[in-house]
Design an enzyme around this catalytic site. Sequence first.
Site, PDB file in Angstrom:
ATOM      1  N   SER A  45       0.789  -1.235   0.000  1.00 44.47           N
ATOM      2  CA  SER A  45       0.000   0.000   0.000  1.00 44.47           C
ATOM      3  C   SER A  45       0.819   1.281   0.000  1.00 44.47           C
ATOM      4  O   SER A  45       0.287   2.346  -0.291  1.00 44.47           O
ATOM      5  CB  SER A  45      -0.970   0.020   1.186  1.00 44.47           C
ATOM      6  OG  SER A  45      -0.266   0.194   2.398  1.00 44.47           O
ATOM      7  N   LYS A  84       0.887   4.227   6.763  1.00 43.26           N
ATOM      8  CA  LYS A  84       0.185   5.121   5.839  1.00 43.26           C
ATOM      9  C   LYS A  84       0.765   6.520   5.938  1.00 43.26           C
ATOM     10  O   LYS A  84       1.553   6.840   6.810  1.00 43.26           O
ATOM     11  CB  LYS A  84      -1.316   5.180   6.170  1.00 43.26           C
ATOM     12  CG  LYS A  84      -2.021   3.849   6.177  1.00 43.26           C
ATOM     13  CD  LYS A  84      -2.096   3.207   4.828  1.00 43.26           C
ATOM     14  CE  LYS A  84      -2.761   1.842   4.916  1.00 43.26           C
ATOM     15  NZ  LYS A  84      -2.521   1.017   3.777  1.00 43.26           N
TER      16      LYS A  84
END
Length: 189
Positions: A45, A84
């Site tokens: 990700s 993230k």
Amino acid sequence: MSGSVKKSSAADTVLDWAETLVFSVFLVIVCFTFVFRIANVVGHSMENTLFEDDRLIISHLWYYPEQGDIVVINSQTLNKTIIKRVIATSNQTVVIDYNAGTVTVDGEVIDEPYIKETMTGAGNFSEAYYNKENDTYEYKVPFGYVFVLGDNRNNSADSRAIGFVPEDEIVGRVIFRIYSERAGLGTVK
């Protein structure tokens, strides 16, 4: 007499080295307990910024999230640790326009040279944030939370899917990559 002085001097040198070694080990333990931690990247990700199995040093001492920081999160929603990028913090408004491929924070399109590819489609994201009139997704970040996205937007379980992340789930900010098979070592942006 001079022989015993030399033996004493050699013993003192060994003891000095041992003391230095013990102090150094203690200092490293204290630093990695209270100042730094090591994290491992799992998943794709954050490509092309971070890659699977990269090892990172994170700092959590006196940390307060800021826009653009890459953070390690102990996600209660996903029941796992994720990495993230902070896109917005408390009381900021995020607008995602999939048609234009842009992310806007407080009315300003943010420059994102780090994303892997242009976002495609809205995917399985909550319709509660969909503004049909503008064909955009709009998120107002509550106090004490952050809005996070992966750099690989088309392959990321982030705030679009899991919601806002409580600040107390943030373990720390990534400050340095210490190992990578695919990227260089050094600071991560």
